[in-house]
Design a protein around this motif. Sequence first.
Motif, PDB file in Angstrom:
ATOM      1  N   ALA A  15      36.117 -22.183 -13.519  1.00  0.00           N
ATOM      2  CA  ALA A  15      35.753 -20.937 -12.835  1.00  0.00           C
ATOM      3  C   ALA A  15      36.965 -20.374 -12.105  1.00  0.00           C
ATOM      4  O   ALA A  15      37.210 -19.171 -12.111  1.00  0.00           O
ATOM      5  CB  ALA A  15      34.607 -21.186 -11.866  1.00  0.00           C
ATOM      6  N   ARG A  16      37.743 -21.258 -11.484  1.00  0.00           N
ATOM      7  CA  ARG A  16      38.923 -20.785 -10.768  1.00  0.00           C
ATOM      8  C   ARG A  16      39.975 -20.256 -11.747  1.00  0.00           C
ATOM      9  O   ARG A  16      40.562 -19.197 -11.541  1.00  0.00           O
ATOM     10  CB  ARG A  16      39.499 -21.912  -9.907  1.00  0.00           C
ATOM     11  N   GLU A  17      40.175 -20.972 -12.824  1.00  0.00           N
ATOM     12  CA  GLU A  17      41.166 -20.527 -13.810  1.00  0.00           C
ATOM     13  C   GLU A  17      40.716 -19.244 -14.511  1.00  0.00           C
ATOM     14  O   GLU A  17      41.540 -18.442 -14.939  1.00  0.00           O
ATOM     15  CB  GLU A  17      41.427 -21.614 -14.853  1.00  0.00           C
ATOM     16  N   ASN A  18      39.404 -19.054 -14.637  1.00  0.00           N
ATOM     17  CA  ASN A  18      38.892 -17.842 -15.288  1.00  0.00           C
ATOM     18  C   ASN A  18      38.808 -16.684 -14.310  1.00  0.00           C
ATOM     19  O   ASN A  18      38.480 -15.576 -14.705  1.00  0.00           O
ATOM     20  CB  ASN A  18      37.484 -18.093 -15.841  1.00  0.00           C
TER      21      ASN A  18
ATOM     22  N   GLY B 130      50.485 -20.420 -16.535  1.00  0.00           N
ATOM     23  CA  GLY B 130      49.276 -19.839 -15.942  1.00  0.00           C
ATOM     24  C   GLY B 130      49.591 -18.776 -14.894  1.00  0.00           C
ATOM     25  O   GLY B 130      50.590 -18.854 -14.203  1.00  0.00           O
ATOM     26  N   HIS B 131      48.720 -17.738 -14.862  1.00  0.00           N
ATOM     27  CA  HIS B 131      48.761 -16.691 -13.821  1.00  0.00           C
ATOM     28  C   HIS B 131      50.045 -15.853 -13.909  1.00  0.00           C
ATOM     29  O   HIS B 131      50.689 -15.817 -14.938  1.00  0.00           O
ATOM     30  CB  HIS B 131      48.545 -17.325 -12.440  1.00  0.00           C
ATOM     31  N   GLY B 132      50.401 -15.163 -12.803  1.00  0.00           N
ATOM     32  CA  GLY B 132      51.594 -14.311 -12.801  1.00  0.00           C
ATOM     33  C   GLY B 132      51.294 -12.926 -12.253  1.00  0.00           C
ATOM     34  O   GLY B 132      50.149 -12.449 -12.312  1.00  0.00           O
TER      35      GLY B 132
ATOM     36  N   LYS C 209      53.249 -21.199  -4.670  1.00  0.00           N
ATOM     37  CA  LYS C 209      52.302 -20.462  -5.510  1.00  0.00           C
ATOM     38  C   LYS C 209      52.225 -21.107  -6.893  1.00  0.00           C
ATOM     39  O   LYS C 209      53.252 -21.413  -7.498  1.00  0.00           O
ATOM     40  CB  LYS C 209      52.766 -19.010  -5.681  1.00  0.00           C
ATOM     41  N   GLU C 210      51.001 -21.217  -7.388  1.00  0.00           N
ATOM     42  CA  GLU C 210      50.805 -21.799  -8.726  1.00  0.00           C
ATOM     43  C   GLU C 210      51.603 -21.032  -9.782  1.00  0.00           C
ATOM     44  O   GLU C 210      52.224 -21.630 -10.653  1.00  0.00           O
ATOM     45  CB  GLU C 210      49.312 -21.797  -9.085  1.00  0.00           C
ATOM     46  N   LYS C 211      51.615 -19.683  -9.704  1.00  0.00           N
ATOM     47  CA  LYS C 211      52.272 -18.882 -10.747  1.00  0.00           C
ATOM     48  C   LYS C 211      53.762 -19.209 -10.861  1.00  0.00           C
ATOM     49  O   LYS C 211      54.326 -19.156 -11.954  1.00  0.00           O
ATOM     50  CB  LYS C 211      52.067 -17.387 -10.497  1.00  0.00           C
TER      51      LYS C 211
ATOM     52  N   ILE D 231      49.757 -24.092 -19.044  1.00  0.00           N
ATOM     53  CA  ILE D 231      50.160 -24.979 -17.939  1.00  0.00           C
ATOM     54  C   ILE D 231      49.651 -24.425 -16.608  1.00  0.00           C
ATOM     55  O   ILE D 231      49.882 -23.256 -16.286  1.00  0.00           O
ATOM     56  CB  ILE D 231      51.690 -25.152 -17.939  1.00  0.00           C
ATOM     57  N   HIS D 232      48.951 -25.262 -15.858  1.00  0.00           N
ATOM     58  CA  HIS D 232      48.353 -24.858 -14.580  1.00  0.00           C
ATOM     59  C   HIS D 232      48.527 -25.942 -13.537  1.00  0.00           C
ATOM     60  O   HIS D 232      48.874 -27.078 -13.840  1.00  0.00           O
ATOM     61  CB  HIS D 232      46.856 -24.576 -14.763  1.00  0.00           C
ATOM     62  N   VAL D 233      48.265 -25.536 -12.278  1.00  0.00           N
ATOM     63  CA  VAL D 233      48.233 -26.485 -11.160  1.00  0.00           C
ATOM     64  C   VAL D 233      46.854 -26.323 -10.528  1.00  0.00           C
ATOM     65  O   VAL D 233      46.384 -25.202 -10.322  1.00  0.00           O
ATOM     66  CB  VAL D 233      49.341 -26.165 -10.134  1.00  0.00           C
ATOM     67  N   ASN D 234      46.209 -27.438 -10.218  1.00  0.00           N
ATOM     68  CA  ASN D 234      44.830 -27.389  -9.734  1.00  0.00           C
ATOM     69  C   ASN D 234      44.756 -27.284  -8.212  1.00  0.00           C
ATOM     70  O   ASN D 234      45.758 -27.510  -7.518  1.00  0.00           O
ATOM     71  CB  ASN D 234      44.097 -28.652 -10.203  1.00  0.00           C
TER      72      ASN D 234
HETATM   73 ZN   LIG Z   1      45.696 -21.930 -12.900  1.00  0.00          ZN
END
Ligand SMILES: [Zn+2]
Length: 396
Positions: free
Chosen positions: A281-284, A181-183, A196-198, A250-253
């Motif tokens: 909403a946060r992931e989008n 996820g993200h980046g 950082k989640e990324k 794969i993500h972290v909440n």
């Molecule tokens: Zn995420």
Amino acid sequence: MRQIRFPWGTALLAVILLAVPLSPGQDSTVEVYNLRHFTHPNFTRIVVDVGTLREYAPMESRDPGSIYVDIFQARLNPIVREEAIPSKCDYINLIRISQKSPGTVRVTADVDFSRIRRYQVYHVFDPFRIVIDIYPQEREAGPSLSPTAEKTPQPPQPAKSGYSMARQLGLGIKTVIIDPGHGGIDPGCLDPSGLKEKDLTLDISLRVKALLKANTKLDVILTRESDIFVPLENRTVVANQKKADLFVSIHVNAFPDKKRRGIESFYLNFSSDPNVNATAARENATTTKTIGQMDKIIRKIVQNSKIIESKELAEQIQLNLVKYLSRQYSDIKNLGTRGGPFWTLIGCEMPSILVEVSHISNAPEAQRLKTEGYRQQVARGIYEGILAYMQSLGKG
Ligand SMILES: [Zn+2]
């Protein structure tokens, strides 16, 4: 707002009105800076990069056949190529973009409507872009074994009864896409210590890949292998182009309630649960308001998607994550498996899930995420979940 009802029964929001506040004298136009298109076996996606929120209106004409979208308060960057012919696509003759009038950019797909099953026009944020998905008529897979067989596809039965599509067809799994996820410019969620989640998602994804490569013959592809920004819909495009069999994002909440913790897995569906919609909403990278607009799109998509298989994959990954983490860590909380409106899963042609492996907003979980041992065990859980899902298909 008004709705057009297309002959094949698809209702589409025809004019999307988005308020754009302006100061007097300010140049109100944005530059349309890119037009992209990709053709997959099952559909063609056209993406117009607009960058900033703008009104747009999808329309169609039948003679000659074209689908077009007018983007208002917009001007075309002169470097954008004005015409493109999609390859391997016999239902779109030409994709065009032009400055229709001083404030309006028009994107047109010249199509053969007799070869099209349906299409949809929608937008995605951060950066703002307009997406046109065009689906061709179903192609005959081959001669029917039984002339009396139903032509209408039967809805997949629950996996536990042994009749899911993958089981019926005996499909094996060859290619797995892992989506960190993200980046890049999108760090995902953060904690005050600089975590950082990324970075966490990339680290865990690389560990899952290493486990799969070391222990299976699967092809494993990451949607990114370094700290780069990849738009959400491009991740699906990669998966479809590679004809992947599974997609695991794969993500972290993170939640305002710092006590909330645990692991949860999602497959694409609409949801009435405010916690699920807050996560989506946060992931989008949107607001929960947009989730309401997405509901309409998702209600259409889930009818044809691999929802049963995706749910099964999500359940196996959730089960194994909790199981393997619980072997080494106390108090692992299982938040379960649910449907949710995640952009990154829209358009996936294979079973696809999104897993939130822990909460960065919960201090004890953030502490654990900082350790290699925990991240390795998270990767192990996801890896075991993929294997368990494959074994459930009889092909593991
Ligand atoms: Zn995420």
